[in-house]
Design a protein around this motif. Structure first.
Motif, mmCIF file in Angstrom:
data_model
loop_
_atom_site.group_PDB
_atom_site.id
_atom_site.type_symbol
_atom_site.label_atom_id
_atom_site.label_comp_id
_atom_site.label_asym_id
_atom_site.label_seq_id
_atom_site.Cartn_x
_atom_site.Cartn_y
_atom_site.Cartn_z
ATOM 1 N N LYS A 15 0.809 -1.224 0.000
ATOM 2 C CA LYS A 15 0.000 0.000 0.000
ATOM 3 C C LYS A 15 0.838 1.267 0.000
ATOM 4 N N VAL A 16 2.099 1.149 0.461
ATOM 5 C CA VAL A 16 2.947 2.328 0.656
ATOM 6 C C VAL A 16 4.224 2.163 -0.161
ATOM 7 N N SER A 17 4.534 3.161 -0.986
ATOM 8 C CA SER A 17 5.702 3.039 -1.859
ATOM 9 C C SER A 17 7.008 3.313 -1.130
ATOM 10 N N ASP A 18 7.014 4.327 -0.235
ATOM 11 C CA ASP A 18 8.231 4.693 0.495
ATOM 12 C C ASP A 18 8.059 4.371 1.972
ATOM 13 N N MET A 19 8.948 3.558 2.494
ATOM 14 C CA MET A 19 8.829 3.124 3.880
ATOM 15 C C MET A 19 9.214 4.229 4.869
ATOM 16 N N PRO A 20 8.530 4.267 6.028
ATOM 17 C CA PRO A 20 8.808 5.315 7.022
ATOM 18 C C PRO A 20 10.139 5.097 7.736
ATOM 19 N N GLN A 21 10.651 6.198 8.299
ATOM 20 C CA GLN A 21 11.879 6.178 9.089
ATOM 21 C C GLN A 21 11.595 6.215 10.587
ATOM 22 N N VAL A 22 10.424 6.774 10.937
ATOM 23 C CA VAL A 22 10.074 7.008 12.335
ATOM 24 C C VAL A 22 8.668 6.476 12.595
ATOM 25 N N GLY A 23 8.492 5.808 13.739
ATOM 26 C CA GLY A 23 7.172 5.368 14.169
ATOM 27 C C GLY A 23 6.690 6.221 15.331
ATOM 28 N N ILE A 24 5.386 6.514 15.351
ATOM 29 C CA ILE A 24 4.804 7.354 16.398
ATOM 30 C C ILE A 24 3.531 6.687 16.907
ATOM 31 N N ILE A 25 3.415 6.543 18.228
ATOM 32 C CA ILE A 25 2.193 6.037 18.844
ATOM 33 C C ILE A 25 1.540 7.196 19.588
ATOM 34 N N ASP A 35 -2.610 16.111 11.848
ATOM 35 C CA ASP A 35 -2.928 17.284 11.026
ATOM 36 C C ASP A 35 -1.677 17.907 10.424
ATOM 37 N N TYR A 36 -0.526 17.619 11.017
ATOM 38 C CA TYR A 36 0.733 18.189 10.541
ATOM 39 C C TYR A 36 1.500 17.227 9.636
ATOM 40 N N ILE A 37 0.945 16.054 9.438
ATOM 41 C CA ILE A 37 1.572 15.078 8.542
ATOM 42 C C ILE A 37 1.113 15.351 7.114
ATOM 43 N N ASP A 38 2.060 15.514 6.198
ATOM 44 C CA ASP A 38 1.738 15.780 4.792
ATOM 45 C C ASP A 38 1.688 14.485 3.995
ATOM 46 N N ASP A 39 1.025 14.558 2.854
ATOM 47 C CA ASP A 39 0.919 13.402 1.946
ATOM 48 C C ASP A 39 0.415 12.168 2.684
ATOM 49 N N LYS A 40 -0.657 12.356 3.427
ATOM 50 C CA LYS A 40 -1.159 11.292 4.305
ATOM 51 C C LYS A 40 -1.836 10.164 3.538
ATOM 52 N N LEU A 41 -1.578 8.965 4.028
ATOM 53 C CA LEU A 41 -2.310 7.781 3.602
ATOM 54 C C LEU A 41 -2.870 7.119 4.853
ATOM 55 N N PHE A 42 -4.201 7.067 4.952
ATOM 56 C CA PHE A 42 -4.871 6.452 6.100
ATOM 57 C C PHE A 42 -5.190 4.991 5.774
ATOM 58 N N ILE A 43 -4.799 4.108 6.675
ATOM 59 C CA ILE A 43 -5.182 2.705 6.544
ATOM 60 C C ILE A 43 -5.858 2.296 7.855
ATOM 61 N N PRO A 44 -7.173 2.084 7.839
ATOM 62 C CA PRO A 44 -7.875 1.683 9.068
ATOM 63 C C PRO A 44 -7.339 0.354 9.596
ATOM 64 N N TYR A 45 -7.262 0.239 10.923
ATOM 65 C CA TYR A 45 -6.802 -1.010 11.528
ATOM 66 C C TYR A 45 -7.633 -2.196 11.055
ATOM 67 N N PHE A 65 0.452 6.974 7.202
ATOM 68 C CA PHE A 65 1.767 7.147 6.593
ATOM 69 C C PHE A 65 1.840 8.540 5.974
ATOM 70 N N GLY A 66 3.023 9.171 6.056
ATOM 71 C CA GLY A 66 3.181 10.480 5.449
ATOM 72 C C GLY A 66 4.509 11.115 5.809
ATOM 73 N N MET A 67 4.584 12.437 5.628
ATOM 74 C CA MET A 67 5.796 13.210 5.872
ATOM 75 C C MET A 67 5.587 14.149 7.058
ATOM 76 N N LEU A 68 6.571 14.191 7.958
ATOM 77 C CA LEU A 68 6.550 15.103 9.093
ATOM 78 C C LEU A 68 7.977 15.557 9.349
ATOM 79 N N GLY A 69 8.188 16.866 9.345
ATOM 80 C CA GLY A 69 9.525 17.391 9.614
ATOM 81 C C GLY A 69 10.572 16.890 8.645
ATOM 82 N N GLY A 70 10.185 16.650 7.402
ATOM 83 C CA GLY A 70 11.128 16.173 6.401
ATOM 84 C C GLY A 70 11.443 14.690 6.505
ATOM 85 N N LYS A 71 10.739 13.971 7.384
ATOM 86 C CA LYS A 71 10.964 12.532 7.554
ATOM 87 C C LYS A 71 9.693 11.762 7.182
ATOM 88 N N ARG A 72 9.892 10.576 6.669
ATOM 89 C CA ARG A 72 8.746 9.692 6.435
ATOM 90 C C ARG A 72 8.378 9.028 7.761
#
Length: 270
Positions: A15-25, A35-45, A65-72
């Motif tokens: 579902k996601v082309s570029d893998m994230p660098q940081v995880g956030i709970i 709201d501050y994450i850009d290029d968001k992709l929502f995947i319901p649990y 999934f998305g971009m925050l502070g220049g990081k995926r």
């Protein structure tokens, strides 16, 4: 277990082309970071293979999934709790999947009741350590060396470099932060006055019903962890107020802008 983790990770890779660098709970009342994450992709649990579904008000139940502070990044909008009836393997399963996706840094947040006499409702506490009071350990059972060592050290469960960076950010932005030890308990009852006093006496500054299992598993997986608690209520023999879930959510929302500032900037700087 290894196959289950891989199956879920493979689904997310599809579902996601570029893998994230940081995880956030994201914990109670702190979901606005999305709201501050850009290029968001929502995947319901509910659409993710092997994922539990959050049942708690204030926990939306999406992987974002998305971009925050220049990081995926990938953010859990809603976490799973032991008190919901899930076993520890289920509670911590998303952390396992994050590691499989290549994430090595995990940010966690929560709402917590304060025991430290110097704390105020609305304070942001940087977690420096924790005390595990859960009756079930997330690493109990067969150990898979592919996931981590049998006996992982917890000497620095919360990364000291990330803590120092967060302190610097808070100072720059004139945000009051406190440091403290988080006590993880089962819930879902709020603590009695005597329990608050007990947790304070054994070294706790704040108490909550999450975070510790996820942090243990993240350390088992050699991930760096940074944690924030919002002090949403105070407890002890001298405190007469009766906490409610609604009041906890309101207090978390008031503190939310401070948490957002710290987290956004910390992601950008790592």
């Amino acid at each position: 277990m290894l196959e289950t983790i891989k199956q879920t990770a493979d689904f997310l890779r599809s579902k996601v082309s570029d893998m994230p660098q940081v995880g956030i709970i994201l914990g109670t009342g702190l979901g606005a970071l999305v709201d501050y994450i850009d290029d968001k992709l929502f995947i319901p649990y509910s659409e993710i293979p092997n994922f539990p579904v959050s049942t708690v008000e204030g926990h939306s139940g999406n992987l974002i999934f998305g971009m925050l502070g220049g990081k995926r990044v990938v953010a859990m909008q809603g976490r799973f709790h032991y008190y919901e009836g899930y076993g520890m393997k289920q509670v911590t399963f998303p952390v396992r999947v994050m590691k499989e996706l290549g994430i090595n840094t995990l940010f966690v947040s929560n709402a917590a009741g304060g025991m430290n006499k110097d704390f105020k409702v609305g304070d942001v506490m940087i977690i420096t350590d924790h005390i595990n009071m859960f009756p079930e350990h997330p690493l109990r059972g067969k150990n898979y060396n592919e996931l981590g060592t049998r006996f992982p050290a917890m000497t620095e469960a919360y990364d000291s470099n990330l803590i120092s960076m967060a302190d610097a950010i808070a100072a720059e932005k004139n945000i009051r932060v406190v440091h403290g030890v988080y006590v993880g308990v089962t819930g879902p009852t709020f603590e009695t006055p005597a329990e608050y006093e007990f947790y304070r006496v054994i070294g706790g500054d704040a108490v909550g019903m999450s975070t510790v299992p996820e942090v243990i598993v993240a350390n088992h997986a050699s991930m760096k962890v940074f944690g924030l608690s919002v002090i949403t209520d105070l407890g002890g023999k001298d405190v007469k107020e009766v906490p409610t879930h609604e009041e906890v959510q309101k207090a978390a929302l008031v503190a939310q802008p401070k948490c957002l500032e710290i987290m956004k900037e910390l992601v950008a700087r790592i």
